[in-house]
Write an enzyme that holds these catalytic residues in place. Structure first.
Site, PDB file in Angstrom:
ATOM      1  N   GLY A  18       0.822  -1.209   0.000  1.00  0.00           N
ATOM      2  CA  GLY A  18       0.000   0.000   0.000  1.00  0.00           C
ATOM      3  C   GLY A  18       0.851   1.252   0.000  1.00  0.00           C
ATOM      4  O   GLY A  18       0.528   2.237   0.669  1.00  0.00           O
ATOM      5  N   ALA A  19       1.936   1.239  -0.776  1.00  0.00           N
ATOM      6  CA  ALA A  19       2.929   2.312  -0.716  1.00  0.00           C
ATOM      7  C   ALA A  19       2.770   3.346  -1.821  1.00  0.00           C
ATOM      8  O   ALA A  19       3.572   4.267  -1.920  1.00  0.00           O
ATOM      9  CB  ALA A  19       4.344   1.710  -0.779  1.00  0.00           C
ATOM     10  N   TYR A 165     -14.497  -3.103   9.346  1.00  0.00           N
ATOM     11  CA  TYR A 165     -13.124  -2.578   9.254  1.00  0.00           C
ATOM     12  C   TYR A 165     -12.426  -2.624  10.613  1.00  0.00           C
ATOM     13  O   TYR A 165     -11.311  -3.140  10.734  1.00  0.00           O
ATOM     14  CB  TYR A 165     -13.171  -1.143   8.729  1.00  0.00           C
ATOM     15  CG  TYR A 165     -11.857  -0.426   8.794  1.00  0.00           C
ATOM     16  CD1 TYR A 165     -10.850  -0.692   7.868  1.00  0.00           C
ATOM     17  CD2 TYR A 165     -11.598   0.526   9.785  1.00  0.00           C
ATOM     18  CE1 TYR A 165      -9.635  -0.026   7.933  1.00  0.00           C
ATOM     19  CE2 TYR A 165     -10.398   1.193   9.858  1.00  0.00           C
ATOM     20  CZ  TYR A 165      -9.410   0.911   8.929  1.00  0.00           C
ATOM     21  OH  TYR A 165      -8.200   1.566   8.996  1.00  0.00           O
ATOM     22  N   ILE A 198      -5.617  10.300  10.244  1.00  0.00           N
ATOM     23  CA  ILE A 198      -4.503  10.775   9.419  1.00  0.00           C
ATOM     24  C   ILE A 198      -5.076  11.272   8.097  1.00  0.00           C
ATOM     25  O   ILE A 198      -5.847  10.548   7.441  1.00  0.00           O
ATOM     26  CB  ILE A 198      -3.486   9.624   9.160  1.00  0.00           C
ATOM     27  CG1 ILE A 198      -3.120   8.914  10.488  1.00  0.00           C
ATOM     28  CG2 ILE A 198      -2.254  10.161   8.439  1.00  0.00           C
ATOM     29  CD1 ILE A 198      -2.472   9.768  11.535  1.00  0.00           C
TER      30      ILE A 198
END
Ligand SMILES: NC(=O)c1ccc[n+]([C@@H]2O[C@H](COP(=O)([O-])OP(=O)(O)OC[C@H]3O[C@@H](n4cnc5c(N)ncnc54)[C@H](OP(=O)(O)O)[C@@H]3O)[C@@H](O)[C@H]2O)c1
Length: 260
Positions: A18-19, A165, A198
């Site tokens: 997931g970069a 989630y 975030i």
């Protein structure tokens, strides 16, 4: 620019999932800045890596970056990505399991089979499968470490519509601790970073501006986090000189939102 430089991970091979954008992009860029060779799973496509990740990576470090793509929401996604990683590298020193998403706000009683498959395959199955397949390469690494991305919601329960989630992140938190015990005899440390709120595409998708402003105002540090606020926690937990005696821990990075 990452604000990091140096040789902390010189000669080390780091895999980050997931970069292509968000937290994973900041983490991959930080490891590159610290001298690592980085095998970056960009996401399902290279679309976001070309903007978010590459904007953070100075030209002179790009020869240490390998980009891969794989849909990890498919049942065999983790195994397929492992095969691609192992085609690039035989030894891995650090694995960062970061790819993940909420898959939408799903109200209680409205969960569909497709919701389960998507959220659980991506946030649980792919993480367990990828890690399992990469274990021999990690065992061959130098002071190897695994750092997983969980979430404040694993402890808080998250907000309405995030039950599947939040449950997957609670799973990964518990799995982090089990794995830490199981892999300690192999010299592999296993920890997790638990981000709060975030500002990445994640919240641009799932939270309104009003909700985010209210969250920021409620925090002791009075601001939402940035991907760059998270990256140092991954470096710390991955670096044997900094955290050799730390395993099975969840490091909360949340501006004081939750003080467990
Ligand atoms: N942002 C927050 O406040 C927050 C808080 C707690 C935990 N987290 C966790 O932090 C991690 C990173 O999130 P982020 O905020 O950086 O979100 P993001 O900007 O949306 O990035 C998510 C990354 O995961 C990848 N991904 C998502 N679905 C995928 C799939 N089906 N197959 C392969 N890759 C997939 C994305 O690739 P694509 O570009 O292909 O979508 C992207 O690279 C996630 O595990 C998330 O749950 C975030």
């Amino acid at each position: 620019m990452t604000g990091f430089d140096g040789e902390l991970f010189a000669g080390r091979t780091v895999v980050v999932t997931g970069a292509g954008r968000g937290i994973g992009a900041a983490v991959a860029a930080a490891f590159l800045a610290c001298g690592a060779r980085v095998v970056a799973h960009a996401g399902r496509t290279l679309e976001h890596a070309e903007t978010d990740l590459m904007a953070r990576v100075p030209a002179e470090t790009r020869d240490r970056l390998v980009l891969l793509t794989q849909d990890l929401g498919a049942p065999d996604g983790g195994k397929a990505l492992a095969d691609k990683v192992l085609a690039e590298v035989g030894v891995i020193d650090v694995l960062v399991n970061n790819a993940g998403t909420m898959g939408g706000r799903i109200r209680a009683g409205e969960e569909t089979a497709a919701d389960y498959d998507h959220v659980l395959d991506l946030n649980i199955r792919s993480v367990v499968d990828l890690t399992g397949r990469l274990l021999p390469a990690l065992r061959a690494g130098t002071t190897p470490a695994i750092v997983n991305t969980v979430s404040i919601s694993a402890r808080s329960g998250g907000s309405a519509g995030s039950a599947l989630y939040s449950g997957t992140k609670a799973f990964v938190s518990a799995w982090t601790k089990t794995l830490a015990k199981e892999l300690a005899p192999d010299g592999i440390r296993v920890n997790a970073v638990s981000p709060g709120t975030i500002m990445t595409d994640f919240h641009r998708r799932y939270s309104s501006d009003e909700k985010l402003a209210a969250t920021a105002a409620s925090l002791p540090l009075k601001r939402l986090g940035l991907a760059e606020d998270c990256a140092p926690a991954y470096l710390f937990l991955a670096a044997d000189p900094l955290s050799a005696y730390i395993t099975g821990q969840i490091l909360e990075v949340n501006g004081g939102q939750l003080m467990p």
